[in-house]
Design a protein around this motif. Sequence first.
Motif, short mmCIF file in Angstrom:
data_model
loop_
_atom_site.label_atom_id
_atom_site.label_comp_id
_atom_site.label_asym_id
_atom_site.label_seq_id
_atom_site.Cartn_x
_atom_site.Cartn_y
_atom_site.Cartn_z
N THR A 565 40.38 -27.38 13.43
CA THR A 565 41.41 -28.11 14.14
C THR A 565 42.18 -27.53 15.26
O THR A 565 42.94 -28.14 15.82
N GLY A 566 41.42 -26.49 15.60
CA GLY A 566 41.88 -25.63 16.65
C GLY A 566 42.34 -24.23 16.58
O GLY A 566 42.43 -23.82 15.61
N GLY A 667 38.16 -28.35 19.83
CA GLY A 667 38.98 -28.31 21.26
C GLY A 667 38.83 -27.12 22.05
O GLY A 667 39.50 -26.99 23.15
N ALA A 935 41.65 -35.93 15.30
CA ALA A 935 41.99 -35.10 16.45
C ALA A 935 41.03 -35.02 17.49
O ALA A 935 41.29 -35.25 18.90
N TRP A 936 39.72 -35.27 17.08
CA TRP A 936 38.60 -34.94 18.30
C TRP A 936 38.49 -36.44 18.73
O TRP A 936 38.30 -36.41 19.89
N GLU A 938 41.06 -38.76 19.30
CA GLU A 938 42.09 -38.50 20.07
C GLU A 938 41.92 -37.96 21.54
O GLU A 938 42.19 -38.17 22.66
N ARG A 939 41.36 -36.53 21.29
CA ARG A 939 41.45 -35.57 22.48
C ARG A 939 40.04 -35.88 23.22
O ARG A 939 40.13 -35.62 24.88
N SER A 940 39.02 -36.65 22.89
CA SER A 940 37.87 -36.51 23.44
C SER A 940 37.16 -38.03 23.69
O SER A 940 35.94 -38.03 24.51
N ASP A 943 36.96 -38.48 27.60
CA ASP A 943 35.92 -37.73 28.23
C ASP A 943 34.49 -38.04 27.91
O ASP A 943 33.55 -38.05 28.65
#
Length: 954
Positions: A565-566, A667, A935-936, A938-940, A943
């Motif tokens: 999770t980071g 992340g 989370a991945w 949402e974040r990527s 990208d």
Amino acid sequence: MMLHAQVYRLHRTASTLRRTSTAVGSLERLCSCIVYKLAETWPPQHPSALFSGKMVDDAKDRYRLPTNVRPRHYDLTVRTDLEELKFDGYVTVHLDILEETRTIQFHVLKLKLEQAKLTSPSLNGPIVQHGSEITFDEDDERATMNLSTTLPAGTTAELRFEFESELLGSLTGYYRSSWECQGKTSYYALTHFEPTAARRAFPCWDEPALKATYTMQMVSRAHTVNLANMSVHSESIYAPHPDPDSDVAAWLSQKLPEGRHEMWKVTTFQKTPLISTYIVAWANGPFSFLEAAYTSPLTSKTCPLRIYATPDLVHQAQFALDIARRAMPIYEQVFDIEYPLPKLDFLVANDFNIGAMENWGLITGRTTAFLVDPLRGKLLDKKGVTYTVCHEIAHMWFGNITTMDWWDTVYLKEGFARLVGETIIAGKLFPEWRLRQGFVRSEMVAAMRADAKLSSHPIEVECPDAKMANQIFDAMSYDKGATILRMLSGYVTEEKFLKGASLYLKKHLYGNAVTKDLWRGVAEASGMDVPRIMDNWVKKTGFPIVQVTELDGGIRVRQDRFLETGPADPKDNETIWSIPLTILAIDGGGKASVDRAVLLDEREKVVSVDTSKPFKLNAGTIGMYRVLYGPERLAKIAQEAAKRNSVFSLEDRLGLLLDALVLSKAGYSLASSVLTLYNILRDEEDRMIWLTMADGISEMSSVWFEQGDIVENLDKFCRDLFGPIVKRLGTDYSEDEDIEVRQLRTAAIQRAARAGDSHVVDHILSLFNKATATGDDTCIPPDLVTITYEIAVKYGGRKEWDVVEGIITTAKTPQVKRAAMVALGATRDRDLQEETWSYIMTKARDQDLYSYFAGLQGNPTARHFLAEKFKADYDTLHTRTAHNFRLQHLVWFSFTMLSSMKDYEETAAFFKDRDTSTFSMSRDQALESIEARAAWVERSSEDLRQWFEKMAEE
């Protein structure tokens, strides 16, 4: 402080349930667990004001039997009635009285006990116990015999019980398994006791450290075969007589009704050596067998080997028997200890809780563990059987001769068997399989995936009771245990590691041991301070990420705990591991060297490295840690790895690929950087690199399964990578082709088909249609059976689903049957998904539930369907798995592949008010997986979209 509040609330709840003793007992045990954990975790400056030291000890010890009495020998007689589906018997336990006592506690569960009698030289006569003098605690799975007189310390006693129970299909204890014989269902019976189910079959002291010897007698229908740990000493047909000449004859004369002329036989087995209850075993049924033998390289003695199965299956067991024959002498040489029993048998079971079980002298396992079609067995099937046989044989030494003292160190046998059995010994048998390299992308991946969660646990974990014991047979005990032992082996050299293992076994022959005993053996063989290096890897949760910062003349390396999770919060980042950095450096002439002396045993350290030349940490990917380089250094490493004759080994390149994917998920880097790396390596020739890239793309597709545009782009990328390989290698198989070519072709066809390559899909469907039309499935290459069924159901409808459903009951091999089970869940039609679920709930064997769940989990269109069906039928599934603790696996399959915070919240809410004590680890891991995937996404997501847009423009 949250734990303090939990204790208070639980005690308050217990006070309202005084009339429900079971509930109170359960709550009190939970409180005790929390109390013990509080005592472990309170900082030294916080005095344990609420709980005394004695209370903590009581909380820790209440799950262990008292030490005042210890079993020395069991005389055990079991009668099996396969017509009435029940068993009964009697046992005399020879006891040593170590402390003066008026109570005797032992384990028993789901057995009816009768005729309890205690005799001792210290007593004037026998004590006959009645029901009122024996109390039972079903929650703690034990009974207490309250005596009318005191047994003095230093004396002996004999405790005799008669017992009886039904033969249930519980997959645990002494249970029944079924098979189809001449059009009707027939039964046989076998045991499965690990970890704490021997108490379901006979009253006993069911803890691994309480070893004893056994003399076993089995009474059965005369036409059946009796098997046990040891060789048969004698066998005779029982004949009624007014003056019975033996104890068993006298007992039978009371049990068998007069006037019924039934043929029963009595089989007596040789006495065992000292053995723990969980590896005691017996079986009864109409078994056939194949046999072989091997000659001990240490003593030149011949040891017979047999593999038993029902008559319809035994012809598929030859490959497993051959593996055993070849492996046994290698183990004797490696450990320098002769196999101590007079024989080794295997028993193939149609219904089995796990893969296989290492009962001493009588290894048992499911059909897929030991059977291979002698003519059409695929390579993957042969590998699976080899791994299983070598794993279980490793236990004949590591686990059976020397046994962990308690379940908290189960990795001492399971991690060892996974590394030495499945990798080192199996690799000696089949060097062309490259199992040492395969370890990096299988066992190591599994270990680090599970241990990258906050919900993970140490390898050595507090294990008070059966509910916890069943849960720790997991990736920590098996895969992390194997991974850290491999790291130790790489650090001290494999030769010294195996020598240390041999010393460990020799010092604890027929006894029990703990982690420090293994460390002493390896330290003696290597001359290194093994505990200093290894203790935190075993006793602490998680593993590190090592961040590399380049300096003038060297690098600064820093370690922190890695989480998927980071970056970890400070409170979760307290452990300092001793990390073998194993630095690979390349000199000006292009020659590589490896420095194995550098140990990172503090938070940060500066290490001298020539940064003007290529270098890499964790050479050979031996260490269990991730490495984070700066972007420029990572690009240089990738360029070196992409060279045709790179100095980086295959293990190095695999480690780079695996780190890239996981660091992106956590992340530390862009998701697109993973695809860029794969693109750089598209000229790679090694199969394992291709498989690792395919796994990475599949994982990304799985995470983004609800974003259709990203999935389609990932599928296209996969088709572009693997389609050309299929065209180059073709779709035809040859028996004499190179094994690497065969495996790469199979992998490329599977990946291209799942990505929707029309050419490959059409070819697979043509194979399925031809097999269906002709009734002859030999047109499907064995290596393509699994993908053929899956694609047929995915792209087909009712007709294809019906065909695959029928294969489940008509398949000639267990592997084909399992392929059909998994494929049934591949349908994208909601009505057929409903029928699949109905089949699972009404027709599937309990042992096969996870195969059907795996099929639905692997189907993106069925993931939410599976989660909702699990919730709707939770009570039924809970009941079906109550005896075998398999619900934890169903929880994992049902929820772990979801990818949104909405899924997280709904899943957490579902379990909030339910008793999850038997699967709490799986629940927590599933929730954390959902959170990390969400989370991945949402974040990527943006990208990835930008990367694909850029690729389309080029």
